[in-house]
Write an enzyme that holds these catalytic residues in place. Structure first.
Site, short mmCIF file in Angstrom:
data_model
loop_
_atom_site.label_atom_id
_atom_site.label_comp_id
_atom_site.label_asym_id
_atom_site.label_seq_id
_atom_site.Cartn_x
_atom_site.Cartn_y
_atom_site.Cartn_z
N SER A 131 13.80 55.33 -103.84
CA SER A 131 14.57 56.49 -104.44
C SER A 131 15.82 56.93 -103.53
O SER A 131 16.41 57.82 -103.61
CB SER A 131 13.83 57.56 -104.47
OG SER A 131 13.13 57.90 -103.43
N LEU A 185 16.11 55.69 -96.11
CA LEU A 185 15.89 56.95 -95.19
C LEU A 185 16.56 56.55 -93.74
O LEU A 185 16.32 55.39 -93.31
CB LEU A 185 14.36 56.81 -95.02
CG LEU A 185 13.53 57.40 -96.02
CD1 LEU A 185 12.00 57.38 -95.87
CD2 LEU A 185 14.01 58.68 -96.60
N ILE A 239 15.68 53.86 -91.36
CA ILE A 239 14.39 53.63 -90.95
C ILE A 239 13.93 52.63 -91.97
O ILE A 239 12.94 51.89 -91.82
CB ILE A 239 13.57 55.14 -91.40
CG1 ILE A 239 14.12 56.06 -90.15
CG2 ILE A 239 11.93 54.83 -91.08
CD1 ILE A 239 13.58 57.38 -90.38
N ASP A 265 2.90 57.22 -105.89
CA ASP A 265 2.77 56.14 -104.80
C ASP A 265 1.96 56.56 -103.39
O ASP A 265 2.49 56.31 -102.55
CB ASP A 265 4.50 56.25 -104.55
CG ASP A 265 4.69 55.05 -103.73
OD1 ASP A 265 4.14 54.11 -103.94
OD2 ASP A 265 5.63 54.99 -102.83
N GLY A 270 14.32 52.99 -99.20
CA GLY A 270 13.46 53.29 -100.50
C GLY A 270 13.79 52.95 -101.37
O GLY A 270 15.08 53.00 -101.59
#
Ligand SMILES: *[C@@H]1O[C@H](CO)[C@@H](O)[C@H](O)[C@H]1NC(C)=O
Ligand SMILES: *[C@@H]1O[C@H](CO)[C@@H](O)[C@H](O)[C@H]1NC(C)=O
Ligand SMILES: *[C@@H]1O[C@H](CO)[C@@H](O)[C@H](O)[C@H]1NC(C)=O
Ligand SMILES: *[C@@H]1O[C@H](CO)[C@@H](O)[C@H](O)[C@H]1NC(C)=O
Ligand SMILES: *[C@@H]1O[C@H](CO)[C@@H](O)[C@H](O)[C@H]1NC(C)=O
Ligand SMILES: *[C@@H]1O[C@H](CO)[C@@H](O)[C@H](O)[C@H]1NC(C)=O
Ligand SMILES: *[C@@H]1O[C@H](CO)[C@@H](O)[C@H](O)[C@H]1NC(C)=O
Ligand SMILES: *[C@@H]1O[C@H](CO)[C@@H](O)[C@H](O)[C@H]1NC(C)=O
Ligand SMILES: *[C@@H]1O[C@H](CO)[C@@H](O)[C@H](O)[C@H]1NC(C)=O
Ligand SMILES: *[C@@H]1O[C@H](CO)[C@@H](O)[C@H](O)[C@H]1NC(C)=O
Ligand SMILES: *[C@@H]1O[C@H](CO)[C@@H](O)[C@H](O)[C@H]1NC(C)=O
Length: 689
Positions: free
Chosen positions: A528, A531, A523, A647, A526
């Site tokens: 972190s 995804l 997707i 965020d 990110g």
């Protein structure tokens, strides 16, 4: 010459044979003969079994002699004379004169009286005493502890009461102790641990209370332990994990508490484990059952176990019987390709919280009870002998109510197929008749939507500002108060409560769900973690965050797990589970949000006229704005310690199938440093374009 030799050899052989297997040596003791006649009359035995004027050693049924002395008496299955039946007694005084008697078996022969106290003093050679189902009453005489040669003591299915005498501990040769189905009370003597030769211990179906003595773990020869149907109340002692020879373990129908100890994983010979109908809780340790390779029978029914059923149990060919009914298990049926034949396996998983669709795996059971769960979707045509009542299945009678099913799936943040009926709550398909109406709506939405959204944003900002001020004041007030846990990595060694963190997925399960993390399922990158979208075996769509701990700060995912373990709110994206087993990759599993994030909903391409999602109407915008406000307000104010979302932007405001807000990017929600609340607000203000 040769003939003579062979005749001699034959004669010698014949003599040898005769002394070993031939005619019994007749009874040589007058005292014992009298004793047998006395026993015959006191018990009322028939002359059919024990005829007069013949040698008892060779002619009496059930009398066993050695060198002219009686060593065994077996009156099991005997009938009494008519006179004997009128007044049956436990009168066996004559046994006292059979001084070499090693076996006395009267099982099934009525002896309505108590075990004579003198048994302990006079039957000094006794090795086997079988008084099963003899209607014996009274208590177990403590003098039985004197029968130090005893190796088997069977007293089950009588009406014995009182406590188990601790003197039985002196029976150091005891291999079999069966006291089941009586009315014994009191505790299990923990000194039983010194009966090191015990292989069989059955104390089931009594009224024993107190704990299971941990010391039983020292009975290193024990093969069968049956303590079922008593009132024992304690956790299952981890020491039972030392019973390395154990084959059958039955602790069912007691009041045992605590969890199933993973220490039992060392019991490689276990075939049968029955712990049903207790108060056991917790999840089943995955690694436990994978090492119990002999396991054929497992009953955990009627407890309060939770979490998912280890995959292993679903597919193990040796496991013939599994009853986990009436617990709090959850999860889906994996679609493992089981190499087990359509065996005689009988599974009962009824009355739990299983959900998702039925996979082909359930075809392998000769009988499976799935009733009272939350399975949805269609039923495979090939199923036989399956009970499906009270689920959420399509086209099956006697299912749960729509409301029940919906709220179950909603509570878990999963989507329910609505019994296969199209969901009326979804936006209607656009038709010609609605078109002009719709165009007007779009115009109105355009005019008021923008305005309304701005008004709402102001409202949101005011709320957030207020919240923040309060938070800041509160924190200053505390002074050197606790550092907000959300603000930093939980210190090493801090344990996270994994029971709030959803299911534990295996790495392999998630590989399958995402097609080996294929690029087409990505997707976004990110910062972190990347995804991915995926599909669980039950047909449940998910989003997986794949965190490479080699490139990121090692415990960044722990921050997020820690957050989820502490907070839960309908406005936060639901965490469905996790997989931490891989050394370098940690995976977090979230609910899939069908309507993506706010930025893609706001700026959706509008080239298709029929796209009913092309613009957000202002009611939806209102809903989103309040939803976001609620979520942020919760993080900032209601949860302790407060958490600041660093965020907040359109891409972290996620929308579920009903356009309800679920805040995402929660790993970013955890840090306070380098951010100001103004920052958050300006980001929110940047939203409408
Ligand atoms: C005991 O006696 C019964 C009846 O005669 C017989 O059926 C049974 O086999 C005997 N049991 C033993 C162990 O000798
Ligand atoms: C045992 O044998 C002795 C001597 O033969 C006799 O006096 C005694 O009554 C016997 N006891 C029983 C219980 O039969
Ligand atoms: C006693 O006899 C019964 C019936 O024959 C038998 O089933 C049982 O095994 C015997 N008990 C012992 C300890 O041999
Ligand atoms: C037999 O047991 C009783 C009670 O346990 C005890 O008092 C007695 O001394 C014992 N007798 C022998 C001969 O061991
Ligand atoms: C236990 O059984 C073994 C073999 O059957 C025997 O050698 C040993 O003496 C027994 N131990 C006790 C304490 O009787
Ligand atoms: C334990 O004993 C009970 C009867 O008291 C019996 O029904 C059950 O089958 C036994 N358990 C095992 C594992 O043999
Ligand atoms: C089962 O355990 C949960 C906590 O894990 C508890 O909330 C619940 O009350 C228990 N239910 C029963 C029937 O004991
Ligand atoms: C499964 O277990 C439940 C509850 O323990 C019981 O009522 C039901 O009869 C069992 N199903 C089968 C097929 O034995
Ligand atoms: C099942 O587990 C959940 C969460 O642990 C708990 O809230 C619920 O009370 C349990 N249900 C039963 C019937 O024990
Ligand atoms: C399945 O059945 C076949 C033949 O009936 C047998 O050879 C094979 O070993 C079985 N496999 C398993 C896993 O039981
Ligand atoms: C269905 O399962 C039950 C046990 O749960 C079994 O007794 C019965 O034989 C099975 N019927 C068929 C047709 O397999």
């Amino acid at each position: 010459m040769a003939d003579q030799r062979s005749i001699l050899e034959f004669a010698i052989l014949f003599l040898l044979f005769q002394s070993a297997f031939g005619q019994q040596v007749p009874l040589s003791s007058g005292t014992e003969l009298i004793a047998l006649y006395n026993l015959r009359s006191s018990l009322g035995l028939r002359s059919k079994d024990w005829p007069r004027k013949v040698d008892p050693c060779s002619q009496w049924a059930g009398v066993q002699c050695q060198n002219g002395r009686v060593v065994g008496i077996n009156i099991s299955g005997f009938k009494r004379t008519r006179l004997g039946r009128q007044n049956p007694q436990f009168s066996v005084d004559a046994l006292a004169n059979l001084t070499l008697l090693a076996t006395f078996n009267a099982s099934g022969f009525l002896l309505p009286g108590s075990i004579p106290d003198w048994f302990g003093q006079r039957l000094g050679a006794l090795q086997v005493l079988d008084l099963r189902s003899c209607s014996v009453i009274g208590s177990i005489p403590s003098s039985l502890g004197n029968l130090t040669t005893l190796s088997s003591l069977y007293l089950s299915d009588n009406r014995l009461a009182g406590i188990i005498p601790t003197t039985l501990v002196q029976l150091s040769r005891l291999s079999v102790l069966e006291l089941s189905q009586n009315s014994l009370t009191g505790p299990i003597p923990s000194s039983f641990s010194s009966l090191v030769n015990l292989t069989f211990l059955d104390l089931s179906s009594n009224f024993l209370s107190g704990p299971i003595p941990p010391a039983l773990g020292t009975l290193s020869n024990l093969q069968i332990l049956n303590l079922s149907s008593n009132s024992l109340s304690s956790p299952i002692p981890v020491q039972l994990g030392d019973l390395s020879q154990l084959v059958d373990l039955d602790l069912s129908s007691n009041s045992l508490s605590g969890s199933f100890p993973s220490d039992l994983k060392g019991l490689k010979r276990l075939k049968k484990v029955v712990v049903g109908n207790n108060f056991l809780v917790g999840t089943l340790p995955e690694n436990l059952f994978s090492s119990l390779t002999q396991l054929q029978y497992l009953a955990l029914n009627g407890n309060n176990f939770s979490g998912s059923l280890p995959d292993f149990l679903w597919s193990r060919p040796e496991l013939r019987f599994l009853d986990i009914s009436n617990n709090n298990f959850t999860g889906i049926i994996p679609s493992l390709s089981s190499n087990a034949n359509a065996t005689t396996a009988v599974f009962n998983i009824s009355q739990n919280q299983f959900y998702g669709t039925l996979t082909s795996l359930i075809g392998r059971f000769s009988s499976i009870d799935l009733s009272s769960n939350y399975f949805q979707g269609q039923v495979p045509a090939t199923l036989r002998n399956v009970s499906l009542r009270d689920n959420c299945l399509q086209n099956v009678e006697k299912q749960r109510s729509l409301e029940d099913c919906r709220s179950f799936y909603a509570r878990r943040g999963l989507s329910f197929d609505n019994f296969g009926v199209p969901n009326l709550a979804q936006p209607p398909l656009s038709g010609q008749s609605q078109k002009s109406n719709k165009q007007l709506k779009y115009i109105l939405a355009g005019v008021f939507g923008g305005l309304g959204f701005i008004v709402l944003l102001v409202f949101v900002i005011i709320m957030i500002l207020r919240t923040c001020q309060r938070t800041v004041v509160a924190q200053r007030g505390i002074g050197v108060g606790p550092v907000p846990a959300g603000g930093s990595t939980p210190p090493a060694g801090v344990s996270i409560n994994f029971s709030n963190l959803g299911e534990k997925f295996t790495y392999e399960q998630l590989l399958r769900a995402t097609g080996d993390f294929s690029d087409s399922n990505m997707i976004k990158h990110g910062h972190s973690g990347n995804l991915f979208r995926g599909m669980l075996e039950g047909g449940i769509p998910i989003v997986i965050k794949r965190i490479d701990v080699r490139s990121l700060k090692k415990d960044s995912y722990m921050v997020e797990l820690d957050l989820f373990s502490r907070v839960s709110h309908t406005r936060l994206v639901p965490l469905l589970g996790h997989c931490l087993e891989h050394e370098n990759e940690k995976l977090l599993v979230y609910k899939y949000m069908p309507n993506g994030d706010l930025s893609s909903s706001l700026f959706r391409k509008t080239n298709s006229e029929d796209d009913s999602l092309q613009s957000l109407d202002w009611i939806t915008r209102l809903k989103i704005a309040t939803g976001a406000a609620e979520g942020l307000s919760y993080l900032h104010h209601e949860c302790t310690p407060p958490i600041v979302h660093r965020d907040v932007q359109a891409s972290s405001i996620l929308l579920d199938d009903k356009f309800e807000v679920r805040l995402g990017s929660l790993s970013e929600a955890c840090s306070q440093e380098g951010d100001t609340h103004q920052n958050v607000i300006t980001r929110l203000l940047r939203l409408p374009q």
